[in-house]
Design an enzyme around this catalytic site. Sequence first.
Site, PDB file in Angstrom:
ATOM      1  N   GLU A 112       0.819  -1.222   0.000  1.00  0.00           N
ATOM      2  CA  GLU A 112       0.000   0.000   0.000  1.00  0.00           C
ATOM      3  C   GLU A 112       0.850   1.267   0.000  1.00  0.00           C
ATOM      4  OE1 GLU A 112      -3.847   1.145   2.372  1.00  0.00           O
ATOM      5  OE2 GLU A 112      -2.138   1.351   3.704  1.00  0.00           O
ATOM      6  N   ASP A 113       2.050   1.166   0.592  1.00  0.00           N
ATOM      7  CA  ASP A 113       2.860   2.373   0.719  1.00  0.00           C
ATOM      8  C   ASP A 113       3.521   2.812  -0.579  1.00  0.00           C
ATOM      9  OD1 ASP A 113       2.320   2.768   3.440  1.00  0.00           O
ATOM     10  OD2 ASP A 113       3.695   1.135   3.946  1.00  0.00           O
ATOM     11  N   HIS A 155       1.235   5.907  10.222  1.00  0.00           N
ATOM     12  CA  HIS A 155       0.609   6.504   9.039  1.00  0.00           C
ATOM     13  C   HIS A 155      -0.796   7.002   9.391  1.00  0.00           C
ATOM     14  CE1 HIS A 155       3.316   3.639   6.623  1.00  0.00           C
ATOM     15  NE2 HIS A 155       3.664   4.849   6.234  1.00  0.00           N
ATOM     16  N   CYS A 175      -2.514  -2.075   4.689  1.00  0.00           N
ATOM     17  CA  CYS A 175      -1.144  -1.990   4.147  1.00  0.00           C
ATOM     18  C   CYS A 175      -0.802  -3.120   3.188  1.00  0.00           C
ATOM     19  CB  CYS A 175      -0.114  -2.042   5.271  1.00  0.00           C
ATOM     20  SG  CYS A 175      -0.573  -1.142   6.730  1.00  0.00           S
TER      21      CYS A 175
END
Length: 257
Positions: free
Chosen positions: A66-67, A165, A252
């Site tokens: 996801e990052d 996050h 994530c």
Amino acid sequence: MHFTHAITRLPADTFSQGISTANLGKPALQKAVEQHEDYVRALQLSGLTCMVLPPAPTFPDSVFVEDTAIVTNNFAVIARPGAQSRLGEIDEMTTILRYHFSKVHQIQEPGTLDGGDVCQVEGHFFIGISARTNQNGANQLAEYLKMHAYSSEIVPICEFSGILHLKSAVNYLGEETLLVDPRLADHSAFQKYRRLVVSLEDAYSANCLRVNEVVLVPSGFPKTLELVQKAGFQTTELDASEYQKMDGGLSCLSLRW
Ligand code: CIR
């Protein structure tokens, strides 16, 4: 928001060497692989075509795909991860996303941006400024979103220790409802939404993931499960213990569009 596709990546045998502040011990690789299989199955059951990339041992944190990007129905923005050890993760993802999307933008130096800091709420995006995402990166993303007629708003989270996050603490469940960490529950940015507030001791479980008809909830958080169910959502529990050890949650583990 209806999803048809997802990208995930299997954890590598270097997974336990990733970045972690959780203090929950080392993750067990075999268990992480099994939890990943359950996760992929849950996405598939929700109707998504799910790409499962092979492990990338050079990048211990690469399971947290996801990052590496922000994806929508019609365009992608390649992120620029704020942790030096994760920067190289975007290379292969760029190739993959260029195949799937005709429009691909890219966050440029000196901007940094982790996808985990970006929370989409229908046509609006919240962008967290964190230890990973800087103002420059957030501004670049806001410009790209504007080009595609999306609005956005910046939410600084640096003051909250332990919140890696934005999406570690705020997630959109659909039906104008946010699931939030109590430390962000009263933030002015979120006032107009219905807010379901998890307890501080269950802060990890603020990272639930709505996928089509179902909300994926990490197992072991009965109060959060009940909160989400009582609000009218259908839920599926998934064990994410090995990912929690590495500061990662359910969102994530995939890119979804
Ligand atoms: C990291 O520190 O980058 C990883 N160990 C965890 C990343 C979790 N990703 C996310 O919250 N989107």
